[in-house]
Design an enzyme around this catalytic site. Structure first.
Site, PDB file in Angstrom:
ATOM      1  CD  GLU A 181      -2.762  -1.459   2.345  1.00 32.38           C
ATOM      2  OE1 GLU A 181      -2.741  -0.622   3.249  1.00 32.38           O
ATOM      3  OE2 GLU A 181      -3.450  -2.499   2.402  1.00 32.38           O
ATOM      4  CG  ASN A 223      -0.748  -6.971  -1.232  1.00 31.20           C
ATOM      5  OD1 ASN A 223      -1.423  -7.510  -2.110  1.00 31.20           O
ATOM      6  ND2 ASN A 223      -1.161  -6.858   0.021  1.00 31.20           N
ATOM      7  CG  HIS A 259     -10.070  -5.861   0.842  1.00 30.77           C
ATOM      8  ND1 HIS A 259     -10.255  -6.889   1.746  1.00 30.77           N
ATOM      9  CD2 HIS A 259      -8.755  -5.564   0.876  1.00 30.77           C
ATOM     10  CE1 HIS A 259      -9.101  -7.178   2.323  1.00 30.77           C
ATOM     11  NE2 HIS A 259      -8.161  -6.390   1.805  1.00 30.77           N
ATOM     12  CD  GLU A 289      -4.671  -7.798   1.872  1.00 36.63           C
ATOM     13  OE1 GLU A 289      -5.568  -7.094   2.348  1.00 36.63           O
ATOM     14  OE2 GLU A 289      -3.458  -7.544   1.996  1.00 36.63           O
ATOM     15  CG  ASP A 291     -12.800  -8.990   2.252  1.00 35.75           C
ATOM     16  OD1 ASP A 291     -12.813  -8.121   1.353  1.00 35.75           O
ATOM     17  OD2 ASP A 291     -12.338  -8.777   3.383  1.00 35.75           O
TER      18      ASP A 291
END
Ligand code: G3I
Length: 375
Positions: A181, A223, A259, A289, A291
């Site tokens: 990030e 990432n 996400h 990651e 979801d």
């Protein structure tokens, strides 16, 4: 008569013993075990359901790692969590155990115990570890954030941390989110953070070089979130990794966090195009990651879960279509343990398993996709 009594007695004892055995074996939910007894050797694959329909088995012919972010306290205390993890997933990303604050809470004092437990579990269950994360602006220890460091000091701290951590896990952690990030919310420039202020943007390049020196076999990733599709942020990430490649910085891929929400399904063509342009640079991609928030207010539960399943399936489908997409990981194992609940206090249901660890429609959609897609 005596024989009948003896026979009945033996039958009764056998019955009692088997009830006791089943009770011990199956009443494992929230079973509290000590750190020592959680030696991952305690859980062998032979005790797991020998289903051919598990995600990890179905993904294997596709050369795809199916991973999940793992909470160490759960892994230490919850046998159902352990079993489900080893049964369904071939990859582990430590959700918090390898962050700077977790590994070096005081200067030069490294705490590897939890992360070592994770890597041992992974080794015992033939799972890969995706290390997360070496350089981030969050989850930093107070000793680091509350002191004014000059550039040389900060460089030495970061170098030592990366070399020590990657060196410690050499051969046990197959890939790393080296930098996490580093692009700001607008997606147009570097995020203002401790590392950028102290070292300039070269901290990114340095981090990859130090990680590579410490473990030349580890695969090294950048990432980020909101950079999965084609937009300002993914363009900035693309330009950054392109520059790194041109400078021969040892970077092997880009992590797409993913996400997402049923209110805003990804544009799958844009996702495929982004993966393709990174592949053209010689970079792999991982869904790191994933979801899918169901935003409970929205329609009926059945409808929400069906929409969620469709998004999981479509993202996995894009990943399967590009051999450069080497892993598909969810950010957590079961709904009640998601960061959205524990950290954001959101009453959501974003993962593949529900709070009873039962598979949801999203899980079944992935099984069905993996089974029906030619490898
Ligand atoms: O373990 C302590 C506990 O002892 C204490 O009582 C409690 C009080 O707040 O905090 C607990 O630690 C929390 C930890 O999660 C474990 O639940 C931290 O405060 C909290 O900051 C930490 O949040 C993590 C967050 O990153 C920050 O590191 C989340 O679990 C984790 O899911 C989240 O993960 C990030 C990825 O690393 C990067 N991408 C986005 C993703 C979601 O935000």
């Amino acid at each position: 008569m005596k024989r009948i009594a003896l026979f009945l007695g033996l039958a009764l004892i056998t019955l009692i013993l088997s009830i006791l055995f089943s009770f011990c074996f199956f009443s494992n939910k929230n079973d509290i075990t000590s750190r020592a007894s959680i030696s991952p050797n305690n859980i062998s694959l032979s005790t797991l359901q020998q289903s051919t329909q598990t995600l990890r088995r179905l993904a294997q012919p596709h050369n795809l790692i199916v991973g999940a972010a793992v909470l160490t306290d759960r892994l230490q205390t919850d046998r159902t969590y352990q079993r489900l993890l080893a049964q369904e997933f071939s990859g582990i990303t430590p959700e918090n155990a390898m962050k700077f604050k977790a590994l070096q809470p005081e200067r030069n004092r490294y705490t590897f115990e939890d992360a070592d437990m994770l890597t041992a579990f992974a080794q015992n269950h033939r799972m890969q570890i995706h290390g997360h994360t070496l350089v981030w602006y969050r989850s930093l220890p107070d000793w680091l954030t509350e002191t004014q460091w000059n550039s040389a000091q900060l460089e030495s701290i970061l170098r030592q941390h990366i070399k020590t951590v990657v060196g410690h896990f050499r051969g046990k952690v197959q890939s790393w989110d080296v930098v996490n990030e580093a692009i700001d919310e607008e997606g147009r420039s570097f995020r203002d953070n401790l590392w950028l202020r102290g070292l300039g943007s070269r901290y990114i390049e340095l981090a990859f070089r130090w990680a590579h020196e410490a473990d030349p076999d580890a695969r090294l990733f950048y990432n980020d979130y909101n950079g999965e599709l084609l937009n300002a942020k993914s363009n900035t990430i693309y330009q950054m990794v392109k520059r790194l490649k041109q400078k021969n910085v040892p970077i092997h891929g880009v992590g797409l966090q993913m996400h997402t929400s049923i209110n805003n399904p990804p544009d799958y063509r844009a996702l495929a195009a982004n993966i393709q342009r990174l592949a053209d640079l010689g970079l792999a991609v991982r869904i790191t990651e994933m979801d899918v928030r169901t935003e409970r207010r929205f329609s009926s539960k059945a409808d929400r879960l069906a929409r969620q399943a469709q998004i999981y399936r479509s993202v996995m489908s894009v990943c399967l279509q590009d051999e450069n997409c080497e892993a598909f990981s969810t950010w957590g194992v079961a709904d009640h343990l998601s960061w959205l609940r524990l950290m954001m206090d959101r009453n959501d249901e974003p993962l593949l398993f529900d709070k009873q660890y039962q598979p949801k429609p999203a899980y079944r959609s992935l099984v069905e996709l993996l089974r029906s897609t030619p490898s």
